[in-house]
Design a protein around this motif. Structure first.
Motif, PDB file in Angstrom:
ATOM      1  N   ASN A  35       0.849  -1.187   0.000  1.00 59.88           N
ATOM      2  CA  ASN A  35       0.000   0.000   0.000  1.00 59.88           C
ATOM      3  C   ASN A  35       0.886   1.239   0.000  1.00 59.88           C
ATOM      4  O   ASN A  35       1.892   1.282   0.716  1.00 59.88           O
ATOM      5  CB  ASN A  35      -0.916   0.022   1.227  1.00 59.88           C
ATOM      6  N   ILE A  36       0.517   2.208  -0.776  1.00 59.92           N
ATOM      7  CA  ILE A  36       1.300   3.446  -0.875  1.00 59.92           C
ATOM      8  C   ILE A  36       0.974   4.339   0.314  1.00 59.92           C
ATOM      9  O   ILE A  36      -0.178   4.666   0.564  1.00 59.92           O
ATOM     10  CB  ILE A  36       0.975   4.176  -2.195  1.00 59.92           C
ATOM     11  N   VAL A  39       4.008   9.707  -1.276  1.00 55.43           N
ATOM     12  CA  VAL A  39       4.263   9.999  -2.684  1.00 55.43           C
ATOM     13  C   VAL A  39       5.093  11.279  -2.736  1.00 55.43           C
ATOM     14  O   VAL A  39       4.761  12.269  -2.082  1.00 55.43           O
ATOM     15  CB  VAL A  39       2.948  10.216  -3.464  1.00 55.43           C
ATOM     16  N   GLN A  61      10.231   1.134  -2.598  1.00 51.80           N
ATOM     17  CA  GLN A  61       9.980   2.299  -3.432  1.00 51.80           C
ATOM     18  C   GLN A  61       9.711   1.849  -4.862  1.00 51.80           C
ATOM     19  O   GLN A  61      10.329   0.894  -5.345  1.00 51.80           O
ATOM     20  CB  GLN A  61      11.179   3.248  -3.446  1.00 51.80           C
ATOM     21  N   LEU A 114       6.704   6.228  -5.299  1.00 46.36           N
ATOM     22  CA  LEU A 114       5.602   5.707  -4.504  1.00 46.36           C
ATOM     23  C   LEU A 114       6.222   4.837  -3.418  1.00 46.36           C
ATOM     24  O   LEU A 114       6.808   3.791  -3.722  1.00 46.36           O
ATOM     25  CB  LEU A 114       4.645   4.893  -5.377  1.00 46.36           C
ATOM     26  N   SER A 116       6.343   2.744   0.390  1.00 49.85           N
ATOM     27  CA  SER A 116       5.513   1.863   1.221  1.00 49.85           C
ATOM     28  C   SER A 116       5.294   2.400   2.630  1.00 49.85           C
ATOM     29  O   SER A 116       4.404   1.918   3.335  1.00 49.85           O
ATOM     30  CB  SER A 116       6.145   0.473   1.312  1.00 49.85           C
TER      31      SER A 116
END
Length: 137
Positions: A35-36, A39, A61, A114, A116
C-alpha cells in the motif's frame, strides 16, 4: 535485508491505455506489492547532480520516470547494476536492503516515487560502509 540482491529489483510494466488524445497509465493494487503511504517527486535536478546515496531497512519504493530520463545505480554490497528509466509506462521496484543512487538526469526529467512507508529517519542507511557491514551480518 541480508538476502536482497540487485536481482531482487524489478522493472515493472505499468498498464498503458492508448488513445489518440494521449496515453493513460494507472498504478493500482496489482502493480506493486504494498500500500502506498507516501508519494513524492524529484524535478529540476541539474544534469550533473546526484540524488539518493542511501539504502532503506524496511521501505519499498517504486520509481516512475514521468518525464525525461535518469539512471538508477543499484548496489547490494557485492554487485552493482545500472538501470536507465526513460519510459513513463515502466517503473522500478526497489526492495529494502538495496543501495540506490540516481544520476544523469535529462533536462525536464521528473521522477515520481511511490513509497511503502511514511518518512522515518531511522529507516535510512546513509553510510555505504555501514550498509555493507549490515548486509554481511
Amino acid at each position: 535485508m541480508k538476502d536482497t540482491t540487485v536481482d531482487s529489483v524489478k522493472l515493472i510494466d505499468i498498464p498503458k491505455i492508448k488513445d489518440v488524445r494521449g496515453n493513460l497509465s494507472v498504478v493500482e493494487k496489482d502493480i506493486i506489492p504494498y500500500n502506498i503511504k507516501r508519494v513524492y517527486y524529484l524535478y529540476d535536478v541539474p544534469s550533473d547532480a546526484y540524488r539518493g546515496g542511501h539504502a532503506h531497512k524496511n521501505l519499498y519504493q517504486f520509481l516512475i520516470p514521468l518525464s525525461g530520463s535518469f539512471d538508477v545505480i543499484l548496489k547490494d554490497g557485492k554487485n552493482t547494476k545500472t538501470i536507465t528509466l526513460n519510459k513513463p509506462d515502466k517503473g522500478l521496484l526497489i526492495v529494502p536492503g538495496i543501495w540506490r543512487e540516481l544520476e544523469n538526469f535529462s533536462s525536464g526529467s521528473v521522477c515520481l516515487v511511490l513509497a511503502s512507508e511514511e518518512y522515518d529517519e531511522a529507516d535510512y542507511i546513509y553510510d555505504f560502509q555501514d550498509f555493507t557491514t549490515m548486509k554481511s551480518i
